[in-house]
Design an enzyme around this catalytic site. Sequence first.
Site, short mmCIF file in Angstrom:
data_model
loop_
_atom_site.label_atom_id
_atom_site.label_comp_id
_atom_site.label_asym_id
_atom_site.label_seq_id
_atom_site.Cartn_x
_atom_site.Cartn_y
_atom_site.Cartn_z
N PRO A 149 0.80 -1.22 0.00
CA PRO A 149 0.00 0.00 0.00
C PRO A 149 0.83 1.27 0.00
CG PRO A 149 -0.90 -1.59 1.54
CD PRO A 149 0.42 -2.13 1.10
N CYS A 150 0.42 2.21 -0.84
CA CYS A 150 1.00 3.55 -0.80
C CYS A 150 0.35 4.38 0.31
CB CYS A 150 0.80 4.27 -2.14
SG CYS A 150 1.74 3.54 -3.49
N THR A 151 -0.82 3.95 0.75
CA THR A 151 -1.57 4.66 1.78
C THR A 151 -1.23 4.10 3.14
OG1 THR A 151 -3.37 4.89 0.19
CG2 THR A 151 -3.85 5.45 2.48
#
Length: 335
Positions: A149-151
Amino acid sequence: MSRSFFSAETLDDLMHMVAQSALIEGSSIEPTKGPAVELAGVMLELTNPLARISRTESRGKLFSCLGELMWYLAKSNDLAFIEYYIRGYRQSADGDEIFGGYGPRLFDWNGIDQFKNVRGLLDGNPDSRRAVIQLFAAQDVWEPHKDVPCTCTLQFMIRDGRLNLITHMRSNDIFLGLPHDLFCFTMLQETMARDLGVQIGTYKHMVGSLHLYCTDVPEMECFLGEGWQSTSALMPPMPTGNPWPSIQTVLGAEWAIRLDQDMDAASVAALDPYWADLVRLLQVFRASRNRDTGLMRALRDEMSTPEYHHFIDQRMGPERDQHCYTGKHEPNEYG
């Protein structure tokens, strides 16, 4: 020193600001995926979360945005599901799955429904500062995966009777990722707001590395050269009340449409026009894949939200030949 705070009412205005800043002030970096220019430690604010879709020819990606949202809501990390909408996901797959898929992490992470938990926290204490959903985890850097995940987190806060959302990203691609993230996260924000019975507030998007890959610079420059209409009222407000029964009906319809099966027409017909239009948009995407322009025109005529006509017209017309489309990304990738 590069600019670190950007605020706008619409996605297009926000994209325009950050793209220009990255091209002019960005620092050169050499990450794994290739050379890029970067703005580090940036906050973006979308003051009207309903203005979540670009009206431009190059970045007006309503259908892939909607498809990605369906993938999240279906609690899925299945490659075939999301590849139907966004072909580029294949390069991020571990086998037949996307390891970092957000759906399971949001709604069923080791048996925990984080979205439901946050709703309960805010229902019990509207001033809570603990209403945080975690998407990036320690195990994501423990062993190699093609996609993590980039989040990092989504923090929901009720202030002055409105539900605000603050997203923290470790990394965000301006060209491909940012429009999709702002669409999906503000839709989750509005869903939470409706479930809690409060108004939607502002959306803030904090990014450690906000970047633009050098290979995408020509198309980003094309975006900056386009004109667009205001998106301040592009999407109508979500109907009040518990949204989840309608969401489940839409997800059932999405499954049938994606697999070219018969959907439950009676259930769809009973939906509020807001949700029925989303089903029609999913049907338009299927019809475009089947090259059925007659069905696309019929669905366009049935839309209760005229603002969607622009995107249906794009699917029917030769817009990619008429505008600054380079062909580097496939027509169905983020389309």
